[in-house]
Design an enzyme around this catalytic site. Structure first.
Site, PDB file in Angstrom:
ATOM      1  N   LYS A  60       0.836  -1.201   0.000  1.00 44.75           N
ATOM      2  CA  LYS A  60       0.000   0.000   0.000  1.00 44.75           C
ATOM      3  C   LYS A  60       0.880   1.264   0.000  1.00 44.75           C
ATOM      4  CE  LYS A  60      -4.153  -1.900   0.194  1.00 44.75           C
ATOM      5  NZ  LYS A  60      -4.109  -3.359   0.038  1.00 44.75           N
TER       6      LYS A  60
HETATM    7  C1  LIG Z   1      -5.409  -4.203   0.791  1.00 47.11           C
HETATM    8  C2  LIG Z   1      -6.883  -4.076   0.867  1.00 47.11           C
HETATM    9  C3  LIG Z   1      -7.625  -4.499   1.983  1.00 47.11           C
HETATM   10  C4  LIG Z   1      -7.045  -5.330   3.073  1.00 47.11           C
HETATM   11  O1  LIG Z   1      -5.959  -4.836   3.712  1.00 47.11           O
HETATM   12  P1  LIG Z   1      -4.895  -5.808   4.416  1.00 47.11           P
HETATM   13  O2  LIG Z   1      -4.131  -4.854   5.268  1.00 47.11           O
HETATM   14  O3  LIG Z   1      -4.073  -6.432   3.353  1.00 47.11           O
HETATM   15  O4  LIG Z   1      -5.659  -6.787   5.226  1.00 47.11           O
HETATM   16  C5  LIG Z   1      -8.975  -4.217   2.029  1.00 47.11           C
HETATM   17  N1  LIG Z   1      -9.595  -3.596   1.016  1.00 47.11           N
HETATM   18  C6  LIG Z   1      -8.939  -3.213  -0.089  1.00 47.11           C
HETATM   19  C7  LIG Z   1      -9.679  -2.500  -1.167  1.00 47.11           C
HETATM   20  C8  LIG Z   1      -7.566  -3.454  -0.216  1.00 47.11           C
HETATM   21  O5  LIG Z   1      -6.917  -3.090  -1.321  1.00 47.11           O
END
Ligand SMILES: *Cc1c(COP(=O)(O)O)cnc(C)c1O
Length: 401
Positions: free
Chosen positions: A186
């Protein structure tokens, strides 16, 4: 997209502070922690950055969705509406809390289509989760208005759009709460981690207690051992090393977004030369985090042709209708009701009766849009060479059609 591109002395210093005390737990450890509360500091910084009243750190973006829904009172018997173009985490969390996910179409924002949302609301709808996919905003003001007129909660899944805004107001602050992910890919990252923001103090207190086994957090951070519990909880606590990373990464978020915007601008200028090309609709282009660049061709055939030329020139793009983690028709485990639970939960009730069956053909509008959409990930430190390769491939594609 990924914040790991800019790890530096700031992250090291933050991590070192934690290791110096030897305290990895966000609570307790009195004197030993020498006044250092990295997770708490990260929460305060993040709330302030977003202009939200409160922030609750958790272990992941998926946990953030779950904790937020718990605090909104979501559970079995409820329906939660989200969009069919999202990461699987969004609906995993809905099923995990016992509710039933209902999927809407996306429009050319590549996010929830408010018109389809209206059609999917029922008496059982407890919560709506628009997702700000690929770094940019859903039509969140329209969605909040639709939800408010029916007294339904809105949770913004902002996992992919930290730092995004509409007219200067941060994504995640339009609904009742907003959730974020800081996983390894992210824009800002703590390795694993998540956050929920809200301006509702009661909701924040409930999230704080729920994510910590129900410990009474009248004083936050509170003492432990003798205090009571108002309800059952679970453990979704973030640790100090993640909080430390978060402080350093958040301080760089605006600069990361600036670089991405500059890189994206160059790609967009090159793609604009393709005859008939359209760009993803951005509700507020100024507030785009620019982690992705998405553009649409006239139809599926043209899209395939363009991507073949891009591929031949070393710059193949992502077509999300062929990506199995982000688009509804390819989630075979959802359609098949695959689960480890002997009872078939959460797809079946104890006794074996199916609670929900999904039709893979449910979302034709989304399928059409995504079949003619191509996407390039935009990173922070793209070299001129990388950008030139993509731009020259786009130029060749423009000539080929
Ligand atoms: C990455 C993501 C998540 C989940 O996040 P994690 O920290 O990997 O559990 C939820 N929703 C969206 C749209 C994502 O891209």
């Amino acid at each position: 997209m990924p914040g790991f591109e800019v790890f530096g002395e700031e992250e090291k210093k933050q991590i070192y502070d934690v290791l110096e005390t030897g305290v990895l737990f966000r609570y307790e450890f009195g004197e030993q922690r020498k006044g250092i509360h990295k997770v708490l500091e990260f929460e305060r910084d993040f709330a302030k950055y977003c202009g939200a009243g409160y922030a609750q750190a958790v272990t992941s973006g998926t946990a953030a969705l779950k904790v937020a829904m718990a605090a909104l009172g979501v559970g079995p018997g409820d329906e939660v509406i989200t969009q069919g173009f999202t990461f699987v985490a969004t609906w995993e969390a809905i099923l995990d809390i016992g509710a039933i996910p209902v999927f809407t179409e996306v429009d050319e924002t590549l996010n929830m289509d408010p018109e389809d949302l209206k059609k999917k609301i029922t008496d059982k709808t407890r919560c709506i989760i628009p997702v700000h996919m690929l770094g940019a905003m859903a039509r969140i003001e329209e969605i909040v208005e639709i939800a408010a007129s029916r007294d339904i909660a809105v949770l913004e899944d902002t996992a992919q759009a930290a730092g995004g805004t509409i007219n200067g107001r941060h994504l995640g602050t339009f609904g009742d709460c907003g959730t974020f992910s800081f996983d390894s890919v992210k824009t800002m990252t703590t390795g694993e981690g998540g956050m929920i923001i809200t301006s509702d103090e009661k909701m924040w207190r409930n999230m704080s207690e729920y994510h910590d086994h129900g410990h009474d957090h009248v004083v936050n951070p509170g003492g432990r051992g003798g205090e009571g519990r108002s309800f059952i909880g679970f453990n979704y606590r973030m640790m100090e090393l993640q909080g430390a990373m978060g402080i350093a990464q958040l301080a760089k978020l605006n600069a990361m977004i600036e670089s991405q915007r500059a890189n994206k601008k160059r790609l967009k200028a090159a793609a604009a030369k393709i005859p008939g090309v359209k760009f993803r609709t951005l509700v507020d282009e100024q507030g785009d985090t620019a982690t992705f660049f998405a553009f649409m061709l006239e139809n599926r055939e043209q899209c395939r042709k363009v991507n073949a030329v891009l591929g031949d020139n070393g710059a193949g793009a992502i077509n999300f209708s062929e990506n199995s983690w982000h688009f509804y028709p390819s989630w075979e485990h959802l359609h098949n009701g695959s689960t480890l639970a002997a009872s078939g939960w959460p797809f079946a009730e104890p006794g074996g009766k199916r609670r929900v069956v999904y039709d893979p053909e449910l979302l034709p509008e989304s399928a059409d849009i995504l079949s003619r959409t191509l996407v390039f990930p935009v990173s922070i430190k793209m070299s001129d060479e990388q950008i030139d390769t993509i731009c020259s491939a786009l130029g060749k594609a423009a000539q080929a059609i």
